[in-house]
Design a protein around this motif. Structure first.
Motif, PDB file in Angstrom:
ATOM      1  N   GLY A 103      59.299  51.645  25.481  1.00  7.25           N
ATOM      2  CA  GLY A 103      58.127  50.841  25.812  1.00  7.25           C
ATOM      3  C   GLY A 103      58.431  49.365  25.884  1.00  7.25           C
ATOM      4  N   LEU A 104      59.270  48.883  24.985  1.00 10.44           N
ATOM      5  CA  LEU A 104      59.617  47.461  24.998  1.00 10.44           C
ATOM      6  C   LEU A 104      60.410  47.098  26.244  1.00 10.44           C
ATOM      7  N   ASP A 105      61.311  47.972  26.668  1.00 10.29           N
ATOM      8  CA  ASP A 105      62.062  47.715  27.896  1.00 10.29           C
ATOM      9  C   ASP A 105      61.128  47.646  29.099  1.00 10.29           C
ATOM     10  N   TYR A 106      60.169  48.564  29.154  1.00 10.61           N
ATOM     11  CA  TYR A 106      59.211  48.546  30.253  1.00 10.61           C
ATOM     12  C   TYR A 106      58.376  47.274  30.233  1.00 10.61           C
ATOM     13  N   GLU A 107      57.945  46.868  29.033  1.00  8.04           N
ATOM     14  CA  GLU A 107      57.113  45.668  28.923  1.00  8.04           C
ATOM     15  C   GLU A 107      57.836  44.445  29.460  1.00  8.04           C
ATOM     16  N   LYS A 108      59.125  44.286  29.158  1.00 12.67           N
ATOM     17  CA  LYS A 108      59.881  43.133  29.641  1.00 12.67           C
ATOM     18  C   LYS A 108      59.910  43.100  31.163  1.00 12.67           C
ATOM     19  N   ARG A 109      60.153  44.238  31.785  1.00 16.37           N
ATOM     20  CA  ARG A 109      60.199  44.281  33.248  1.00 16.37           C
ATOM     21  C   ARG A 109      58.830  43.996  33.851  1.00 16.37           C
ATOM     22  N   LEU A 110      57.784  44.550  33.253  1.00 22.45           N
ATOM     23  CA  LEU A 110      56.433  44.336  33.751  1.00 22.45           C
ATOM     24  C   LEU A 110      56.047  42.872  33.654  1.00 22.45           C
ATOM     25  N   TRP A 111      56.288  42.258  32.507  1.00 24.37           N
ATOM     26  CA  TRP A 111      55.901  40.859  32.271  1.00 24.37           C
ATOM     27  C   TRP A 111      56.576  39.935  33.267  1.00 24.37           C
ATOM     28  N   SER A 112      57.886  40.061  33.404  1.00 24.27           N
ATOM     29  CA  SER A 112      58.598  39.153  34.303  1.00 24.27           C
ATOM     30  C   SER A 112      58.264  39.430  35.763  1.00 24.27           C
ATOM     31  N   GLY A 113      57.947  40.682  36.093  1.00 22.55           N
ATOM     32  CA  GLY A 113      57.591  41.018  37.466  1.00 22.55           C
ATOM     33  C   GLY A 113      56.281  40.416  37.922  1.00 22.55           C
ATOM     34  N   LEU A 114      55.435  39.978  36.989  1.00 21.63           N
ATOM     35  CA  LEU A 114      54.166  39.350  37.346  1.00 21.63           C
ATOM     36  C   LEU A 114      54.328  37.888  37.763  1.00 21.63           C
ATOM     37  N   PHE A 115      55.500  37.307  37.499  1.00 21.71           N
ATOM     38  CA  PHE A 115      55.716  35.920  37.895  1.00 21.71           C
ATOM     39  C   PHE A 115      55.903  35.832  39.404  1.00 21.71           C
ATOM     40  N   GLY A 116      55.220  34.857  39.994  1.00 18.91           N
ATOM     41  CA  GLY A 116      55.204  34.708  41.442  1.00 18.91           C
ATOM     42  C   GLY A 116      53.973  35.304  42.090  1.00 18.91           C
ATOM     43  N   THR A 117      53.190  36.088  41.320  1.00 20.95           N
ATOM     44  CA  THR A 117      51.935  36.599  41.867  1.00 20.95           C
ATOM     45  C   THR A 117      50.895  35.481  41.902  1.00 20.95           C
ATOM     46  N   HIS A 118      49.907  35.654  42.764  1.00 19.26           N
ATOM     47  CA  HIS A 118      48.834  34.655  42.850  1.00 19.26           C
ATOM     48  C   HIS A 118      48.148  34.483  41.506  1.00 19.26           C
ATOM     49  N   ASP A 119      47.848  35.602  40.837  1.00 19.71           N
ATOM     50  CA  ASP A 119      47.077  35.511  39.603  1.00 19.71           C
ATOM     51  C   ASP A 119      47.851  34.804  38.497  1.00 19.71           C
ATOM     52  N   GLN A 120      49.177  35.009  38.450  1.00 25.42           N
ATOM     53  CA  GLN A 120      49.965  34.293  37.446  1.00 25.42           C
ATOM     54  C   GLN A 120      49.957  32.803  37.730  1.00 25.42           C
ATOM     55  N   ARG A 121      50.180  32.421  38.993  1.00 30.11           N
ATOM     56  CA  ARG A 121      50.181  30.997  39.345  1.00 30.11           C
ATOM     57  C   ARG A 121      48.812  30.368  39.098  1.00 30.11           C
ATOM     58  N   GLU A 122      47.761  31.059  39.535  1.00 28.07           N
ATOM     59  CA  GLU A 122      46.412  30.521  39.385  1.00 28.07           C
ATOM     60  C   GLU A 122      45.992  30.477  37.917  1.00 28.07           C
ATOM     61  N   GLY A 123      46.327  31.535  37.171  1.00 30.08           N
ATOM     62  CA  GLY A 123      45.937  31.568  35.767  1.00 30.08           C
ATOM     63  C   GLY A 123      46.560  30.445  34.964  1.00 30.08           C
ATOM     64  N   MET A 124      47.823  30.184  35.198  1.00 30.50           N
ATOM     65  CA  MET A 124      48.496  29.121  34.453  1.00 30.50           C
ATOM     66  C   MET A 124      48.058  27.740  34.918  1.00 30.50           C
ATOM     67  N   ALA A 125      47.846  27.589  36.236  1.00 25.75           N
ATOM     68  CA  ALA A 125      47.359  26.301  36.718  1.00 25.75           C
ATOM     69  C   ALA A 125      45.987  25.992  36.137  1.00 25.75           C
ATOM     70  N   ALA A 126      45.108  26.995  36.102  1.00 26.97           N
ATOM     71  CA  ALA A 126      43.770  26.786  35.546  1.00 26.97           C
ATOM     72  C   ALA A 126      43.842  26.449  34.061  1.00 26.97           C
ATOM     73  N   PHE A 127      44.764  27.113  33.357  1.00 23.11           N
ATOM     74  CA  PHE A 127      44.931  26.826  31.928  1.00 23.11           C
ATOM     75  C   PHE A 127      45.334  25.375  31.718  1.00 23.11           C
TER      76      PHE A 127
END
Length: 257
Positions: A224-248
């Motif tokens: 599960g931890l290995d999967y989580e690492k791949r999932l987390w990093s794979g979200l970088f570059g998505t619109h929601d990641q960029r927008e979420g952090m910019a809004a923060f």
């Protein structure tokens, strides 16, 4: 050894590791994570019998990873950051003596994951905890998807992760996220007494007990931890990641897709 971002104090058989960035709510940069790793190694080399993990100042335990650093990471850079965070959190979980999280304020995102990796969690009355990554377009990336449900149960963990809920100390205690709540002014002394009591126990037996308790979860958690690492990093570059952090960073509501 000395670091700019953490302090390590060893008093007899107890090590106290403090994240020391109060002006940034003790958020975790790459430098801070690397310093924590070195401090943990130093504490282990000193053969301490108890470890206390806390944050400097009155406002935060650890308010999470450093969003200003993460906002423009590429997927490979995010993967490296996830690997570093996991290495440090795993080192807390496998530290060769009981680790106590003295939660003295905000414990969000990676800060909550640091607390989850400790053996025991004591919260000050003013503490607030949560896996809040969903609000910046991410998921927990340093073990929260795997360790949280062990403490609070599957559905409660899903609610916390899906909604990014923030819990006060009494709410966190009610669901088992922390084991104890004490008045703010008593946190340090209370945890110091706990650590001293643990340090007086037989060290080899405590270490063996910790390893045995951790072994209950090792099989499925590793996958599960290995999967989580791949999932987390794979979200970088998505619109929601960029927008979420910019809004923060801009202190506004995000406009997710």
């Amino acid at each position: 050894m000395e670091w700019d971002t953490v302090t390590l104090e060893i008093d007899e058989d107890v090590a106290t590791l403090t994240i020391d960035r109060p002006e940034r709510l003790n958020t975790l940069t790459v430098d801070a994570l690397e310093a924590v790793a070195e401090a943990l190694d130093a504490a282990a080399a000193a053969e301490v019998r108890a470890l206390v993990l806390t944050g400097a100042g009155e406002d935060a335990f650890i308010a999470g990873a450093d969003v200003s650093y993460m906002t423009d990471l590429t997927t490979p850079e995010a993967q490296a950051y996830a690997e570093l965070g996991h290495r440090v959190v795993d080192a807390i979980e496998t530290f060769p003596a009981p680790a106590i999280a003295a939660i003295n304020g905000y414990a969000f995102g990676g800060g909550c994951e640091f607390a989850l990796a400790c053996d025991l969690r004591v919260a000050a009355e003013g503490a607030v905890l949560g896996q809040t990554e969903i609000d910046i377009g991410l998921v927990p990336g340093w073990g929260g998807t795997q360790r949280l449900s062990r403490l609070v149960g599957d559905e409660t963990a899903r609610r916390l992760v899906f909604f990014g809920e923030r819990l006060d100390a009494s709410e966190a205690a009610a669901i088992g996220l922390v084991g104890e709540v004490v008045p703010d002014a008593e946190l340090d002394d209370h945890v110091a007494r706990m650590a001293a009591e643990l340090a007086a126990k037989p060290a080899f037996a405590l270490r063996g007990a910790k390893e045995a308790l951790n072994a209950v979860h090792d099989g499925s958690q590793t996958v599960g931890l290995d999967y989580e690492k791949r999932l987390w990093s794979g979200l970088f570059g998505t619109h929601d990641q960029r927008e979420g952090m910019a809004a923060f960073l801009e202190k506004r509501e995000p406009a997710f897709e």
